[in-house]
Motif scaffolding. Structure first.
Motif, mmCIF file in Angstrom:
data_model
loop_
_atom_site.group_PDB
_atom_site.id
_atom_site.type_symbol
_atom_site.label_atom_id
_atom_site.label_comp_id
_atom_site.label_asym_id
_atom_site.label_seq_id
_atom_site.Cartn_x
_atom_site.Cartn_y
_atom_site.Cartn_z
ATOM 1 N N ASN A 128 0.989 -6.729 -12.908
ATOM 2 C CA ASN A 128 1.694 -7.984 -12.706
ATOM 3 C C ASN A 128 1.621 -8.426 -11.244
ATOM 4 O OD1 ASN A 128 3.492 -6.324 -11.416
ATOM 5 N ND2 ASN A 128 5.100 -6.499 -12.944
ATOM 6 N N SER A 129 1.872 -9.697 -11.019
ATOM 7 C CA SER A 129 1.681 -10.262 -9.677
ATOM 8 C C SER A 129 2.683 -9.709 -8.665
ATOM 9 C CB SER A 129 1.785 -11.782 -9.730
ATOM 10 O OG SER A 129 3.071 -12.163 -10.149
ATOM 11 N N LYS A 130 3.857 -9.308 -9.113
ATOM 12 C CA LYS A 130 4.850 -8.753 -8.187
ATOM 13 C C LYS A 130 4.351 -7.429 -7.604
ATOM 14 C CE LYS A 130 9.739 -7.607 -8.000
ATOM 15 N NZ LYS A 130 10.993 -7.551 -8.748
ATOM 16 N N LYS A 131 3.794 -6.582 -8.462
ATOM 17 C CA LYS A 131 3.279 -5.302 -7.996
ATOM 18 C C LYS A 131 2.031 -5.499 -7.132
ATOM 19 C CE LYS A 131 2.102 -0.686 -9.476
ATOM 20 N NZ LYS A 131 1.976 0.225 -10.604
ATOM 21 N N GLU A 132 1.167 -6.438 -7.503
ATOM 22 C CA GLU A 132 -0.018 -6.728 -6.696
ATOM 23 C C GLU A 132 0.372 -7.199 -5.300
ATOM 24 O OE1 GLU A 132 -2.172 -9.586 -8.953
ATOM 25 O OE2 GLU A 132 -2.996 -8.097 -10.318
ATOM 26 N N SER A 133 1.386 -8.033 -5.217
ATOM 27 C CA SER A 133 1.848 -8.524 -3.915
ATOM 28 C C SER A 133 2.387 -7.381 -3.064
ATOM 29 C CB SER A 133 2.934 -9.574 -4.094
ATOM 30 O OG SER A 133 2.432 -10.682 -4.785
ATOM 31 N N ARG A 134 3.141 -6.478 -3.681
ATOM 32 C CA ARG A 134 3.685 -5.336 -2.953
ATOM 33 C C ARG A 134 2.560 -4.448 -2.433
ATOM 34 N NH1 ARG A 134 4.681 -0.104 -3.439
ATOM 35 N NH2 ARG A 134 4.006 0.086 -5.577
ATOM 36 N N LEU A 135 1.571 -4.194 -3.266
ATOM 37 C CA LEU A 135 0.462 -3.347 -2.845
ATOM 38 C C LEU A 135 -0.372 -4.013 -1.745
ATOM 39 C CD1 LEU A 135 -0.635 -1.878 -6.283
ATOM 40 C CD2 LEU A 135 0.646 -0.751 -4.458
ATOM 41 N N THR A 144 -0.004 -3.270 6.031
ATOM 42 C CA THR A 144 0.805 -2.472 6.950
ATOM 43 C C THR A 144 0.094 -1.180 7.318
ATOM 44 O OG1 THR A 144 2.817 -3.366 5.986
ATOM 45 C CG2 THR A 144 3.031 -1.338 7.238
ATOM 46 N N ARG A 145 -0.505 -0.527 6.351
ATOM 47 C CA ARG A 145 -1.190 0.742 6.615
ATOM 48 C C ARG A 145 -2.384 0.555 7.546
ATOM 49 N NH1 ARG A 145 -0.212 2.281 0.576
ATOM 50 N NH2 ARG A 145 1.857 3.186 0.832
ATOM 51 N N LEU A 146 -3.081 -0.577 7.436
ATOM 52 C CA LEU A 146 -4.183 -0.848 8.353
ATOM 53 C C LEU A 146 -3.687 -0.999 9.786
ATOM 54 C CD1 LEU A 146 -6.402 -3.259 6.245
ATOM 55 C CD2 LEU A 146 -6.952 -0.950 6.976
ATOM 56 N N ARG A 147 -2.576 -1.679 9.963
ATOM 57 C CA ARG A 147 -2.006 -1.847 11.304
ATOM 58 C C ARG A 147 -1.548 -0.511 11.882
ATOM 59 N NH1 ARG A 147 1.489 -7.035 9.752
ATOM 60 N NH2 ARG A 147 -0.176 -8.571 9.819
ATOM 61 N N ILE A 148 -0.939 0.316 11.051
ATOM 62 C CA ILE A 148 -0.468 1.630 11.510
ATOM 63 C C ILE A 148 -1.667 2.510 11.884
ATOM 64 C CG2 ILE A 148 0.682 3.759 10.786
ATOM 65 C CD1 ILE A 148 2.585 2.001 9.145
ATOM 66 N N ASN A 152 8.490 5.851 -0.610
ATOM 67 C CA ASN A 152 8.220 5.315 -1.937
ATOM 68 C C ASN A 152 9.488 5.452 -2.753
ATOM 69 O OD1 ASN A 152 6.911 4.181 -4.055
ATOM 70 N ND2 ASN A 152 5.742 6.000 -4.604
ATOM 71 N N ARG A 153 9.720 4.504 -3.632
ATOM 72 C CA ARG A 153 10.910 4.582 -4.462
ATOM 73 C C ARG A 153 10.547 4.251 -5.896
ATOM 74 N NH1 ARG A 153 13.101 -0.331 -5.942
ATOM 75 N NH2 ARG A 153 12.335 -2.108 -4.770
ATOM 76 N N ALA A 202 5.670 5.647 12.797
ATOM 77 C CA ALA A 202 5.613 4.252 12.373
ATOM 78 C C ALA A 202 6.155 4.207 10.946
ATOM 79 C CB ALA A 202 4.190 3.734 12.431
ATOM 80 N N PHE A 203 7.014 3.254 10.655
ATOM 81 C CA PHE A 203 7.681 3.196 9.353
ATOM 82 C C PHE A 203 6.821 2.417 8.369
ATOM 83 C CE2 PHE A 203 11.149 1.547 6.516
ATOM 84 C CZ PHE A 203 11.451 2.773 5.966
ATOM 85 N N ASP A 204 6.380 3.097 7.317
ATOM 86 C CA ASP A 204 5.594 2.482 6.254
ATOM 87 C C ASP A 204 6.490 2.384 5.029
ATOM 88 O OD1 ASP A 204 3.798 1.683 4.355
ATOM 89 O OD2 ASP A 204 2.605 3.523 4.394
ATOM 90 N N ARG A 205 6.928 1.180 4.731
ATOM 91 C CA ARG A 205 7.857 0.987 3.618
ATOM 92 C C ARG A 205 7.136 0.714 2.308
ATOM 93 N NH1 ARG A 205 8.415 -4.606 3.339
ATOM 94 N NH2 ARG A 205 7.558 -5.634 5.166
ATOM 95 N N SER A 206 5.814 0.837 2.294
ATOM 96 C CA SER A 206 4.979 0.681 1.091
ATOM 97 C C SER A 206 5.137 -0.679 0.428
ATOM 98 C CB SER A 206 5.271 1.786 0.072
ATOM 99 O OG SER A 206 5.007 3.038 0.636
#
Length: 116
Positions: free
Chosen positions: A2-9, A15-19, A30-31, A90-94
């Motif tokens: 779904n689009s919500k999960k795609e947006s989160r990913l 963020t991971r690229l910046r870190i 992760n939750r 660095a905080f990665d909130r996924s």
């Protein structure tokens, strides 16, 4: 997916690229609906230096998926990271919103001595 999960990913990937460019240790959170997990990962991304979750023996019998349990996981991950020699992360909130359980975990980790 779904689009919500795609947006989160997509947010998580950015963020991971910046870190990775910073070359810092990463506190990855992760939750799920039942539990919350935290890991401190090396800058290369190949090793987990410390981990904590609501599935640990220390926290398993207590409340499962609320902000109080997330705060306990945050203080536990800070303690374990400091024992592994990591003070700055660095905080990665996924891709999750910085709100509720994620915020409670981050605040507890800061109080435990980790610097974001």
């Amino acid at each position: 997916m779904n689009s919500k999960k795609e947006s989160r990913l997509r947010r998580a990937r950015r963020t991971r690229l910046r870190i990775r460019e910073q070359g810092a240790h990463r506190l990855c959170v992760n939750r799920s609906s039942q539990h919350i997990y935290a890991q401190v990962i090396s800058p290369e991304g190949g090793r987990v230096l410390a981990q904590a979750s609501t599935l640990d023996k220390d926290l398993r019998g207590e409340a499962g998926c609320n902000a109080a349990a997330a705060a306990k996981v945050g203080s536990l991950i800070a303690e374990r990271a400091k024992a592994a020699g990591v003070e700055k992360v660095a905080f990665d909130r996924s891709g999750f919103q910085y709100h509720g359980r994620i915020k409670a975990l981050a605040d507890a980790a800061r109080e435990g001595g980790l610097q974001f």
